[in-house]
Design an enzyme around this catalytic site. Structure first.
Site, mmCIF file in Angstrom:
data_model
loop_
_atom_site.group_PDB
_atom_site.id
_atom_site.type_symbol
_atom_site.label_atom_id
_atom_site.label_comp_id
_atom_site.label_asym_id
_atom_site.label_seq_id
_atom_site.Cartn_x
_atom_site.Cartn_y
_atom_site.Cartn_z
ATOM 1 N N ARG A 169 0.859 -1.186 0.000
ATOM 2 C CA ARG A 169 0.000 0.000 0.000
ATOM 3 C C ARG A 169 0.893 1.233 0.000
ATOM 4 O O ARG A 169 1.849 1.315 0.782
ATOM 5 C CB ARG A 169 -0.895 0.013 1.243
ATOM 6 N N ASP A 193 -5.139 4.040 -0.178
ATOM 7 C CA ASP A 193 -6.295 4.290 0.687
ATOM 8 C C ASP A 193 -6.614 5.786 0.670
ATOM 9 O O ASP A 193 -5.794 6.603 1.089
ATOM 10 C CB ASP A 193 -5.950 3.844 2.120
ATOM 11 N N ARG A 232 -13.748 -4.892 2.846
ATOM 12 C CA ARG A 232 -12.641 -4.536 3.739
ATOM 13 C C ARG A 232 -12.890 -4.876 5.210
ATOM 14 O O ARG A 232 -12.065 -4.554 6.072
ATOM 15 C CB ARG A 232 -12.387 -3.024 3.631
ATOM 16 N N TYR A 275 -3.060 11.439 6.860
ATOM 17 C CA TYR A 275 -3.248 10.017 7.119
ATOM 18 C C TYR A 275 -2.232 9.164 6.348
ATOM 19 O O TYR A 275 -1.974 9.395 5.175
ATOM 20 C CB TYR A 275 -4.666 9.581 6.692
ATOM 21 N N HIS A 283 -9.173 6.994 2.303
ATOM 22 C CA HIS A 283 -9.643 7.202 3.684
ATOM 23 C C HIS A 283 -10.863 8.123 3.788
ATOM 24 O O HIS A 283 -10.875 9.077 4.583
ATOM 25 C CB HIS A 283 -8.488 7.700 4.565
ATOM 26 N N GLU A 315 -14.038 -0.977 5.940
ATOM 27 C CA GLU A 315 -13.393 -1.190 7.245
ATOM 28 C C GLU A 315 -14.217 -0.597 8.383
ATOM 29 O O GLU A 315 -14.093 -1.032 9.514
ATOM 30 C CB GLU A 315 -11.955 -0.655 7.252
ATOM 31 N N GLU A 332 -8.995 2.311 -2.072
ATOM 32 C CA GLU A 332 -9.808 2.012 -0.886
ATOM 33 C C GLU A 332 -10.529 3.248 -0.364
ATOM 34 O O GLU A 332 -9.966 4.346 -0.355
ATOM 35 C CB GLU A 332 -8.850 1.471 0.188
ATOM 36 N N GLU A 350 -4.590 -7.492 4.522
ATOM 37 C CA GLU A 350 -3.735 -6.420 5.040
ATOM 38 C C GLU A 350 -2.961 -6.958 6.249
ATOM 39 O O GLU A 350 -3.522 -7.615 7.114
ATOM 40 C CB GLU A 350 -4.617 -5.242 5.472
ATOM 41 N N TRP A 361 -11.697 12.256 8.263
ATOM 42 C CA TRP A 361 -10.327 11.791 8.457
ATOM 43 C C TRP A 361 -10.245 10.360 7.962
ATOM 44 O O TRP A 361 -9.470 9.866 7.347
ATOM 45 C CB TRP A 361 -9.919 11.833 9.934
HETATM 46 O O1 EZ4 Z 1 -7.230 4.167 9.738
HETATM 47 O O2 EZ4 Z 1 -7.299 1.079 11.496
HETATM 48 O O3 EZ4 Z 1 -6.666 0.599 5.806
HETATM 49 N N1 EZ4 Z 1 -6.404 0.853 6.935
HETATM 50 C C1 EZ4 Z 1 -6.809 1.917 7.606
HETATM 51 C C2 EZ4 Z 1 -6.411 2.012 9.048
HETATM 52 C C3 EZ4 Z 1 -7.411 2.782 9.896
HETATM 53 C C4 EZ4 Z 1 -7.211 2.461 11.350
HETATM 54 C C5 EZ4 Z 1 -8.262 3.128 12.215
HETATM 55 O O4 EZ4 Z 1 -8.237 2.585 13.480
HETATM 56 O O5 EZ4 Z 1 -7.496 2.747 7.050
HETATM 57 O O6 EZ4 Z 1 -5.119 2.594 9.139
HETATM 58 CO CO CO Z 2 -8.288 1.888 5.252
#
Ligand code: EZ4
Ligand code: CO
Length: 412
Positions: A147, A220, A293, A159, A222, A272, A246, A349, A412
């Protein structure tokens, strides 16, 4: 085989973990991961105050019935706290059933469908040079899929960027990125979508030029983009052949992904922060995603995630179970057993836990030549050392949050 004892163990070796330990009247034990990063104590209370009293005296063999009982008898369904608590009970019961049968959990789920699970790690860098170093470091460790998260010019802290590129040598802590910071308030990070959208394709072009076409690369976003921004990102990354993109949109609104899908062939992964099959209903039925995820830990355990993945399999959608360090070794083991057994496994992952965590949780799963295997111990193959766990009391920690330049709070 009735449940005789149920303990909720909170420990914070390299980070906070919540673990449920069930013991049966014939002396078998089972573990379940109930860690909800940044909101750990809510799950502790849910388990201790409302679930443990209901478990004592129940038949530990009745996994499905216990799942349905906990889900339906609460009346208030779904949600991350409830589903993490149910997941912990469910996982612990699978652990017990495996030990009672003398079989690893993956055998109870139908046996191995492959030799091992391809796992990806997290490379990152504020600059391109740091990123290339980080990818090389991960390849040298044995990762065969990476990743890629990059800093964005003008943004201080975002992030996915490790502040400790040479993590292993310095600290003995193996994980390279931990967003939750110990402290009494969440850290503020900054965000600018236009800068991000301009910068990311150039980074992937450079990474492909450096590492060639074979290496599976993931990214990602996010949850930060609107559907049209997500569509543009997917389109602009098509030349670099991502394994997946992602969490492009927050996707509480599942329909948002229709627009993204209409514009790009970049594979999409999401979920996730989803916690039941209902969160996936539309994105699976309309084939708006390519990878699920969810973690066992946050989605009601092995029982419920298997149902989601079986549903996904009807649409050629595969697994991509969440595996950051906030999934404990117990949650990781559950994922690896499930991933080995199902036909529609995609990728796993895997960030390595810190050395203290590995002393608290003795685990039998292995990671070799880029592939994970759960091992063949009966049950999940993870044991918790209570003395070690007791050395590390809970420490308050929060995930960060984002603000735009004008002060607006952003995803975030
Ligand atoms: O931000 O697990 O793909 N993985 C992620 C993680 C999440 C954290 C949050 O607790 O996006 O890094
Ligand atoms: Co993620």
């Amino acid at each position: 085989m009735n449940i005789d004892k149920a303990e909720v163990i909170v420990t914070s070796p390299d980070r906070n973990f919540v673990t449920l330990k069930l013991t049966t009247d014939d002396g078998l034990t089972g573990l379940g991961d109930a860690t909800l990063n940044g909101r750990e104590l809510a799950v502790v209370s849910y388990l201790r105050d409302h679930v443990v009293p209901l478990l004592l005296g129940r038949d530990a063999a009745r996994i499905e019935d216990t799942w349905q009982f906990l889900y339906r008898s609460a009346y208030w369904r779904r949600g991350p706290v409830t589903m993490a608590a149910i997941a912990a009970v469910d996982t612990a019961l699978w652990d017990i059933k495996g030990k009672a049968a003398g079989m690893p959990v993956y055998q109870l789920l139908g046996g191995a469908s492959r030799n091992g699970l391809l796992a990806y790690g997290h490379a990152s860098g504020t600059t391109l040079d740091e990123l290339v170093d980080s990818i090389q470091h991960h390849l040298a460790q044995g990762y065969r899929a990476i990743r890629v998260q990059t800093g964005v010019p003008g943004l201080k802290s975002i992030y996915g960027i490790s502040s400790n590129a040479t993590f292993e040598a310095n600290s003995g802590v193996r994980y390279d990125y931990e967003p939750a910071q110990r402290g009494v308030r969440p850290k503020e990070e900054d965000w600018d979508t236009r800068s991000y959208l301009r910068h990311v394709p150039a980074v992937f072009e450079a990474v492909r030029n450096e590492f060639g076409p074979e290496l599976p690369l993931l990214h990602d976003a996010h949850h930060r983009l609107t559907p049209i921004q997500a569509a543009r990102l997917g389109k602009s990354l098509e030349p670099y052949d991502l394994f997946w993109l992602e969490d492009v949109t927050p996707a509480e609104n599942q329909e948002a992904l229709r627009l993204v899908r209409q514009h790009t062939t970049t594979p999409l992964a999401i979920g996730e922060i989803f916690n039941t099959v209902w969160d996936y209903q539309q994105v699976i039925r309309e084939q708006l995603i390519d990878y699920v995820r969810s973690a066992v830990t946050h989605t009601g355990g092995i029982t419920h995630l298997k149902k989601i993945l079986d549903y996904a399999s009807q649409y050629q959608i595969k697994s991509g179970m969440h595996g950051p360090t906030d999934i404990s070794p117990v949650g990781m083991a559950a994922a690896v057993h499930l991933g080995l057994a199902i036909h529609n496994f995609g990728i796993q992952e895997y960030m390595q836990h810190g050395t203290k965590t590995d002393q608290v949780f003795q685990q039998s799963f292995t990671w070799k030549d880029g592939f994970l295997h759960p091992g063949d111990q009966p049950g999940l193959g993870v044991e918790l050392d209570l003395d070690e766990a007791g050395k590390y009391p809970y420490t308050q920690a929060y995930l960060p949050y984002n603000r735009l330049a004008d002060g607006t709070v952003h995803d975030w």
